[in-house]
Write a protein that holds these residues in place. Structure first.
Motif, PDB file in Angstrom:
ATOM      1  N   ARG A   8      66.804  17.889  61.020  1.00 15.71           N
ATOM      2  CA  ARG A   8      65.549  17.336  60.531  1.00 15.71           C
ATOM      3  C   ARG A   8      65.230  17.941  59.171  1.00 15.71           C
ATOM      4  NH1 ARG A   8      61.817  15.130  64.372  1.00 15.71           N
ATOM      5  NH2 ARG A   8      62.745  14.944  66.435  1.00 15.71           N
ATOM      6  N   GLY A   9      64.596  17.173  58.351  1.00 12.85           N
ATOM      7  CA  GLY A   9      64.218  17.666  57.036  1.00 12.85           C
ATOM      8  C   GLY A   9      62.768  17.400  56.740  1.00 12.85           C
ATOM      9  N   LYS A  10      62.247  18.140  55.772  1.00 16.92           N
ATOM     10  CA  LYS A  10      60.900  17.880  55.277  1.00 16.92           C
ATOM     11  C   LYS A  10      60.981  17.697  53.768  1.00 16.92           C
ATOM     12  CE  LYS A  10      57.220  19.631  57.069  1.00 16.92           C
ATOM     13  NZ  LYS A  10      56.406  18.399  57.334  1.00 16.92           N
ATOM     14  N   ILE A  11      60.368  16.647  53.278  1.00 13.05           N
ATOM     15  CA  ILE A  11      60.381  16.360  51.852  1.00 13.05           C
ATOM     16  C   ILE A  11      59.445  17.315  51.125  1.00 13.05           C
ATOM     17  CG2 ILE A  11      59.915  14.641  50.075  1.00 13.05           C
ATOM     18  CD1 ILE A  11      60.532  12.480  52.146  1.00 13.05           C
ATOM     19  N   LEU A  12      60.016  18.067  50.190  1.00  9.44           N
ATOM     20  CA  LEU A  12      59.213  18.970  49.357  1.00  9.44           C
ATOM     21  C   LEU A  12      58.588  18.229  48.188  1.00  9.44           C
ATOM     22  CD1 LEU A  12      61.569  22.083  49.162  1.00  9.44           C
ATOM     23  CD2 LEU A  12      59.609  21.729  50.683  1.00  9.44           C
ATOM     24  N   THR A  98      64.435  18.511  49.602  1.00 10.19           N
ATOM     25  CA  THR A  98      63.997  18.790  50.964  1.00 10.19           C
ATOM     26  C   THR A  98      64.411  20.188  51.403  1.00 10.19           C
ATOM     27  OG1 THR A  98      66.071  17.989  51.924  1.00 10.19           O
ATOM     28  CG2 THR A  98      64.267  16.386  51.690  1.00 10.19           C
ATOM     29  N   THR A  99      63.880  20.578  52.536  1.00 10.35           N
ATOM     30  CA  THR A  99      64.429  21.674  53.313  1.00 10.35           C
ATOM     31  C   THR A  99      64.989  21.079  54.602  1.00 10.35           C
ATOM     32  OG1 THR A  99      62.309  22.080  54.425  1.00 10.35           O
ATOM     33  CG2 THR A  99      62.773  23.351  52.428  1.00 10.35           C
ATOM     34  N   GLY A 165      55.974  15.793  51.835  1.00  5.65           N
ATOM     35  CA  GLY A 165      55.406  16.216  53.110  1.00  5.65           C
ATOM     36  C   GLY A 165      55.905  15.424  54.291  1.00  5.65           C
ATOM     37  N   ASP A 166      56.493  14.239  54.038  1.00  2.92           N
ATOM     38  CA  ASP A 166      57.050  13.440  55.138  1.00  2.92           C
ATOM     39  C   ASP A 166      58.218  14.175  55.779  1.00  2.92           C
ATOM     40  OD1 ASP A 166      55.272  11.391  54.685  1.00  2.92           O
ATOM     41  OD2 ASP A 166      56.720  10.080  53.680  1.00  2.92           O
ATOM     42  N   ASP A 167      58.361  14.004  57.085  1.00  3.09           N
ATOM     43  CA  ASP A 167      59.536  14.499  57.787  1.00  3.09           C
ATOM     44  C   ASP A 167      60.649  13.475  57.699  1.00  3.09           C
ATOM     45  OD1 ASP A 167      58.357  16.903  58.686  1.00  3.09           O
ATOM     46  OD2 ASP A 167      57.408  15.843  60.369  1.00  3.09           O
ATOM     47  N   LYS A 169      64.175  12.350  59.815  1.00  3.51           N
ATOM     48  CA  LYS A 169      64.804  12.514  61.122  1.00  3.51           C
ATOM     49  C   LYS A 169      66.090  11.702  61.191  1.00  3.51           C
ATOM     50  CE  LYS A 169      63.990  11.760  66.060  1.00  3.51           C
ATOM     51  NZ  LYS A 169      63.043  11.230  67.091  1.00  3.51           N
TER      52      LYS A 169
END
Length: 233
Positions: A8-12, A98-99, A165-167, A169
């Motif tokens: 999973r990632g999160k948009i920075l 992302t992370t 901030g969006d995830d 998946k």
């Protein structure tokens, strides 16, 4: 997706660029991406506010979005400490930072959520001389290629809206044997096994350009000169 790992990632941050003439005597570029302050609309050819200078080698449905892992920035700061301050999200002309997602946990053909859009991993990035000019490091493109820390491109399967901030998946995985790191390494391997080249040339999830490249690499005696792309010579 039984048995499938689910990174999973999160948009920075999101970035878009405009075409600029930045280097005397050289072609223009849109590599100098700027931070997007609001959510962006994503369509077949990428974010609606993003531009590419040379549509023969950039942009289009199979290079709609370039994604780069923020985790790599520490590595580049260590490799080029004198220029370390510049290694921050967006510095390589990527559209998404992302992370949680990188070349060691994503595979060719992976389908992911991206905001309300849906995208598919379809190839790695082939770095070119513009990366050298943009960073001021002559060896940058070659090191990108050598390390396989190039980032990757998506094709857009479903249009939508994306925001920082969006995830992100993983929704589906069809080629678990072709981790992105392995795929990108294979693309630049002058001694790639013929069997691997043939297999890759026939994978429908792979972009047409990379399928063609692997078909050439499967032919006896084929050699690829990358000087023009990497050095601009």
């Amino acid at each position: 997706m039984s048995g499938v790992s689910e990174p999973r990632g999160k948009i920075l941050a999101l970035f878009t660029g405009k075409i600029e003439s930045r280097w005397p005597g050289k072609a223009p570029s849109a590599i100098n991406k700027q931070l997007a302050e609001a959510a962006l609309r994503l369509e077949e050819n990428g974010f609606v506010d993003d531009r590419q200078a040379d549509l023969k080698v950039h942009g289009g449905p199979e290079k709609a979005v370039h994604h780069y892992a923020s985790e790599h920035m520490e590595f580049w700061r260590g490799m080029f400490p004198e220029q370390g301050d510049q290694f921050v999200p967006g510095c390589f002309g990527e559209n998404i930072s992302t992370t949680g997602l990188h070349e060691d946990n994503l595979c060719l053909g992976d389908i992911l959520s991206l905001g309300t859009a849906r995208v598919q991993v379809c190839q790695g990035r082939q770095p070119c001389w513009k990366l050298n000019e943009h960073t001021g490091i002559r060896a940058m493109a070659a090191q990108f290629q050598k390390t396989a820390c190039t980032g990757w491109y998506y094709r857009v399967l479903k249009n939508g809206v994306v925001a920082a901030g969006d995830d992100m998946k993983l929704l589906d995985r069809s080629n678990p044997e072709w981790m992105l790191k392995r795929l990108i390494t294979a693309r630049f391997d002058p001694n790639l096994a013929v069997a691997d080249a043939l297999e890759l040339s026939r994978l429908p999830a792979l972009s047409a350009n990379w399928r063609q490249a692997f078909e050439k690499k499967s032919q006896s005696g084929f050699t690829e000169n990358t000087d023009s792309r990497l050095l601009g010579t």
